[in-house]
Scaffold this motif. Structure first.
Motif, PDB file in Angstrom:
ATOM      1  N   ILE A  48       0.836  -1.213   0.000  1.00 44.01           N
ATOM      2  CA  ILE A  48       0.000   0.000   0.000  1.00 44.01           C
ATOM      3  C   ILE A  48       0.867   1.258   0.000  1.00 44.01           C
ATOM      4  N   PRO A  49       1.665   1.503  -1.036  1.00 41.72           N
ATOM      5  CA  PRO A  49       2.578   2.647  -1.021  1.00 41.72           C
ATOM      6  C   PRO A  49       1.948   3.995  -1.368  1.00 41.72           C
ATOM      7  N   GLU A  50       0.730   3.981  -1.872  1.00 44.60           N
ATOM      8  CA  GLU A  50       0.123   5.223  -2.362  1.00 44.60           C
ATOM      9  C   GLU A  50      -0.020   6.243  -1.238  1.00 44.60           C
ATOM     10  N   GLY A  51       0.460   7.458  -1.519  1.00 44.27           N
ATOM     11  CA  GLY A  51       0.360   8.529  -0.541  1.00 44.27           C
ATOM     12  C   GLY A  51       1.541   8.607   0.413  1.00 44.27           C
ATOM     13  N   TYR A  52       2.499   7.692   0.229  1.00 49.10           N
ATOM     14  CA  TYR A  52       3.667   7.637   1.109  1.00 49.10           C
ATOM     15  C   TYR A  52       4.952   7.656   0.282  1.00 49.10           C
ATOM     16  N   SER A  53       6.008   8.101   0.902  1.00 46.88           N
ATOM     17  CA  SER A  53       7.341   7.914   0.360  1.00 46.88           C
ATOM     18  C   SER A  53       8.265   7.615   1.536  1.00 46.88           C
ATOM     19  N   VAL A  54       9.490   7.207   1.228  1.00 41.84           N
ATOM     20  CA  VAL A  54      10.434   6.867   2.284  1.00 41.84           C
ATOM     21  C   VAL A  54      11.808   7.414   1.944  1.00 41.84           C
ATOM     22  N   SER A  55      12.644   7.433   2.959  1.00 37.76           N
ATOM     23  CA  SER A  55      14.018   7.887   2.785  1.00 37.76           C
ATOM     24  C   SER A  55      14.916   7.068   3.687  1.00 37.76           C
ATOM     25  N   ARG A  56      16.025   6.602   3.099  1.00 39.13           N
ATOM     26  CA  ARG A  56      17.017   5.901   3.910  1.00 39.13           C
ATOM     27  C   ARG A  56      18.399   6.411   3.497  1.00 39.13           C
ATOM     28  N   GLU A  57      18.815   7.458   4.168  1.00 40.37           N
ATOM     29  CA  GLU A  57      20.117   8.076   3.897  1.00 40.37           C
ATOM     30  C   GLU A  57      21.236   7.434   4.699  1.00 40.37           C
ATOM     31  N   LYS A  58      20.883   6.859   5.841  1.00 37.16           N
ATOM     32  CA  LYS A  58      21.850   6.147   6.670  1.00 37.16           C
ATOM     33  C   LYS A  58      21.286   4.776   7.004  1.00 37.16           C
ATOM     34  N   LYS A  59      22.161   3.845   7.235  1.00 32.67           N
ATOM     35  CA  LYS A  59      21.734   2.463   7.430  1.00 32.67           C
ATOM     36  C   LYS A  59      20.780   2.316   8.608  1.00 32.67           C
ATOM     37  N   GLU A  60      21.014   3.085   9.659  1.00 35.25           N
ATOM     38  CA  GLU A  60      20.237   2.889  10.872  1.00 35.25           C
ATOM     39  C   GLU A  60      18.899   3.628  10.886  1.00 35.25           C
ATOM     40  N   ARG A  61      18.670   4.471   9.900  1.00 35.60           N
ATOM     41  CA  ARG A  61      17.505   5.350   9.946  1.00 35.60           C
ATOM     42  C   ARG A  61      16.632   5.177   8.715  1.00 35.60           C
ATOM     43  N   PHE A  62      15.333   5.058   8.957  1.00 38.41           N
ATOM     44  CA  PHE A  62      14.387   4.859   7.855  1.00 38.41           C
ATOM     45  C   PHE A  62      13.189   5.739   8.128  1.00 38.41           C
ATOM     46  N   SER A  63      12.937   6.678   7.243  1.00 37.96           N
ATOM     47  CA  SER A  63      11.879   7.655   7.465  1.00 37.96           C
ATOM     48  C   SER A  63      10.701   7.395   6.548  1.00 37.96           C
ATOM     49  N   LEU A  64       9.526   7.555   7.086  1.00 43.52           N
ATOM     50  CA  LEU A  64       8.287   7.469   6.301  1.00 43.52           C
ATOM     51  C   LEU A  64       7.742   8.880   6.157  1.00 43.52           C
ATOM     52  N   ILE A  65       7.380   9.230   4.942  1.00 39.37           N
ATOM     53  CA  ILE A  65       6.921  10.589   4.654  1.00 39.37           C
ATOM     54  C   ILE A  65       5.519  10.550   4.066  1.00 39.37           C
TER      55      ILE A  65
END
Lengths: 117, 113
Positions: free
Chosen positions: B60-77
């Motif tokens: 269900i990715p619609e309306g969301y994006s993500v970012s993983r700039e560092k291995k330990e951190r995962f952001s949901l936008i």
């Protein structure tokens, strides 16, 4: 797409009763199977898992599950439940996504178990 | 013990706001995941990442994006929050390679008003 079906959405039992929660999955290949538990206000915790070998696996807190390949089932059991077993229980299976070896888990919709004193 | 930490337990945001949900794991895990949990629907996979700067859509990715700039951190936008995104959001990680169990954070209960 893979799917997981949990037979019961709400189960109410008295203390000392025996428990069996049903779980069936759709994927026909090699699977990894899991049961997770979520106690009120807490994070999801692994209860037990099956990768290979003995189809009867034992987990924490007296829980066990049996993998029956021919039935695509992985039912959770406990011979005598306690009030503290009140929680949400989720069955999960490997998602089968490709790419770099990462596989998201596919979860069932959960079973809300209430144990009455 | 593996620790997966989500930055907020509760969030209230307005419709149309851009929302960031942050997740950090401390065990050098390769794979990270974002799920949403809704009553009667269980957990549904939104996005996952198997490496820094890599991401894959879940169910269900619609309306969301993500970012993983560092291995330990995962952001949901959530680019523009909507009321149907009111939910419990769960972050998870696992070590990678052969599938292993996922370790979950405490969850963020997001309410969009």
């Amino acid at each position: 797409a893979q799917s997981v079906s949990q037979h019961n959405h709400h189960v109410i039992l008295s203390e000392a009763a025996s428990l069996e929660l049903g779980c069936n999955y759709s994927y026909g290949g090699t699977v990894n199977l899991f049961w997770y538990v979520q106690y009120p206000g807490q994070h999801l915790q692994l209860l037990l898992k099956y990768f290979s070998g003995d189809p009867l696996v034992k987990g924490i807190k007296g829980f066990e599950a049996e993998f029956i390949k021919s039935k695509f089932s992985f039912n959770l059991r406990k011979p005598s439940v306690q009030w503290s077993d009140t929680a949400e229980y989720f069955c999960a299976v490997t998602g089968g996504y490709s790419g770099g070896g990462a596989d998201g888990l596919t979860f069932g919709k959960g079973t809300h178990l209430i144990i009455q004193p | 013990d593996v620790k997966v930490t989500q930055s907020s337990r509760y969030l209230v945001k307005r419709t149309g706001e851009k929302v960031f949900l942050e997740c950090v794991q401390d065990m050098d895990h390769e794979n990270m995941f974002w799920y949403r949990q809704d009553p009667g629907l269980g957990l549904r996979l939104i996005y996952f990442s198997y490496d820094v700067k890599m991401k894959e859509k879940g169910d269900i990715p619609e309306g969301y994006s993500v970012s993983r700039e560092k291995k330990e951190r995962f952001s949901l936008i959530l680019e523009s929050a909507s009321t149907n995104q009111t939910s419990m959001y769960l972050c998870a990680s696992n070590p990678g390679g052969r599938v292993t169990e996922a370790f979950f954070g405490q969850g963020t209960r997001l309410t969009v008003v």
